[in-house]
Motif scaffolding. Structure first.
Motif, PDB file in Angstrom:
ATOM      1  N   PRO A 144       0.821  -1.220   0.000  1.00  0.00           N
ATOM      2  CA  PRO A 144       0.000   0.000   0.000  1.00  0.00           C
ATOM      3  C   PRO A 144       0.850   1.263   0.000  1.00  0.00           C
ATOM      4  O   PRO A 144       2.024   1.247   0.380  1.00  0.00           O
ATOM      5  CB  PRO A 144      -0.804  -0.126   1.306  1.00  0.00           C
ATOM      6  N   THR A 145       0.254   2.353  -0.424  1.00  0.00           N
ATOM      7  CA  THR A 145       0.923   3.647  -0.405  1.00  0.00           C
ATOM      8  C   THR A 145       0.225   4.558   0.584  1.00  0.00           C
ATOM      9  O   THR A 145      -0.854   4.238   1.091  1.00  0.00           O
ATOM     10  CB  THR A 145       0.929   4.286  -1.811  1.00  0.00           C
ATOM     11  N   ARG A 171       0.992  10.358  -0.730  1.00  0.00           N
ATOM     12  CA  ARG A 171       1.628   9.981  -1.996  1.00  0.00           C
ATOM     13  C   ARG A 171       0.590   9.728  -3.077  1.00  0.00           C
ATOM     14  O   ARG A 171       0.789  10.057  -4.244  1.00  0.00           O
ATOM     15  CB  ARG A 171       2.503   8.750  -1.791  1.00  0.00           C
ATOM     16  N   LEU A 172      -0.553   9.157  -2.688  1.00  0.00           N
ATOM     17  CA  LEU A 172      -1.626   8.907  -3.635  1.00  0.00           C
ATOM     18  C   LEU A 172      -2.182  10.229  -4.168  1.00  0.00           C
ATOM     19  O   LEU A 172      -2.464  10.372  -5.359  1.00  0.00           O
ATOM     20  CB  LEU A 172      -2.738   8.100  -2.978  1.00  0.00           C
ATOM     21  N   GLU A 206      -2.431   4.805  -8.063  1.00  0.00           N
ATOM     22  CA  GLU A 206      -1.648   3.851  -7.288  1.00  0.00           C
ATOM     23  C   GLU A 206      -1.131   2.759  -8.223  1.00  0.00           C
ATOM     24  O   GLU A 206      -1.813   1.762  -8.474  1.00  0.00           O
ATOM     25  CB  GLU A 206      -2.512   3.252  -6.184  1.00  0.00           C
TER      26      GLU A 206
END
Length: 259
Positions: A152-153, A157-158, A164
């Motif tokens: 996961p991010t 950042r998303l 993603e």
């Protein structure tokens, strides 16, 4: 079919990715890498008739496919060395993480990953899907006893990147293996990029980076990331899961490996 309430349904991704893949698979007749030669084909007999059937997923010509060293040797990463204080716990039972990559981080695969991950170039996606389809489904794993967990991010950042990339690639890996995705871990840090950091810096950067928000629906967890260099991200993710669920069986996979 469900696994403890988890529906075997593919994670929804934006239609533009699906449309781009359909266009390439059904309309484009030349290689997605060189854009010169036709995709490789094999001939096979069916009911007495000789048919020609595209292989390598209708995406890459034979010459470009042969340019990469597919399925290099697995990479063993010691987990007990990363967190010595946990050796008496789950890590003493599961003390190493095996990482299998589709290919080395070189040549057109490296270029495609950069173009998709940082520029969202849809033309790079078919090349990455081709690479994903070189990964064989783990022995003994299937949709009834395993799930795929994409790295996961963070929300930050998303928001910055706007999409993603690892989640998009995991969608196609899920299709390839016919194993559902699971989204039971979130990334809680706001660490900077791992790019350019050495192994110890990456480990420190990933410390306490993940949080489990949902009990795993099965024992087999298949971790996935796009690029593995030192393995710090995947090892941190594995340790987070093992700390809470020590009986979990974990394997890790990536598109490319640059160690």
């Amino acid at each position: 079919m469900t696994i403890n309430g988890l529906t075997k349904k593919r994670h929804t991704i934006p239609a533009m990715y699906q449309l781009g893949m359909w266009r390439v698979q059904y309309l484009q007749k030349v290689c997605c890498v060189c854009r010169i030669y036709p995709v490789a084909t094999i001939s096979f007999a069916k009911k007495g008739a000789q048919l020609e059937h595209p292989f390598f997923s209708y995406l890459v010509c034979h010459a470009c496919h042969q340019d990469l060293d597919w399925l290099p040797a697995t990479y063993e990463l010691s987990l007990s060395l990363l967190k010595p204080e946990q050796q008496a716990q789950s890590v003493s039972v599961f003390d190493a993480l095996t990482i299998q990559s589709a290919a080395p981080h070189v040549n057109y695969l490296r270029t495609a990953i950069i173009n998709f991950k940082y520029k969202e170039q849809l033309s790079a996606l078919p090349i990455l899907v081709h690479a994903l389809r070189q990964l064989p489904r783990p022995q003994g794993c299937h949709g009834g006893n395993s799930v795929i967990l994409a790295t996961p991010t963070t929300e930050h950042r998303l928001a910055v990147r706007g999409f993603e990339p690892v989640a998009v690639l995991a969608h196609y890996l899920s299709q390839h293996w016919q194993i559902p995705l699971w989204h039971g871990v979130v990334r809680i840090d706001d660490a900077g990029s791992q790019q350019g950091l050495d192994r110890h810096q990456r480990q420190s950067n990933m410390s306490q980076a993940f949080q489990v928000i949902e009990k795993p629906p099965c024992r087999n967890l298949l971790l996935f990331d796009d690029v593995v260099t030192t393995g710090a991200t995947l090892s941190a993710l594995a340790l987070t899961l093992l700390n809470q669920y020590p009986k979990t069986k974990i394997l890790a996979y990536s598109l490319s490996h640059g160690h």
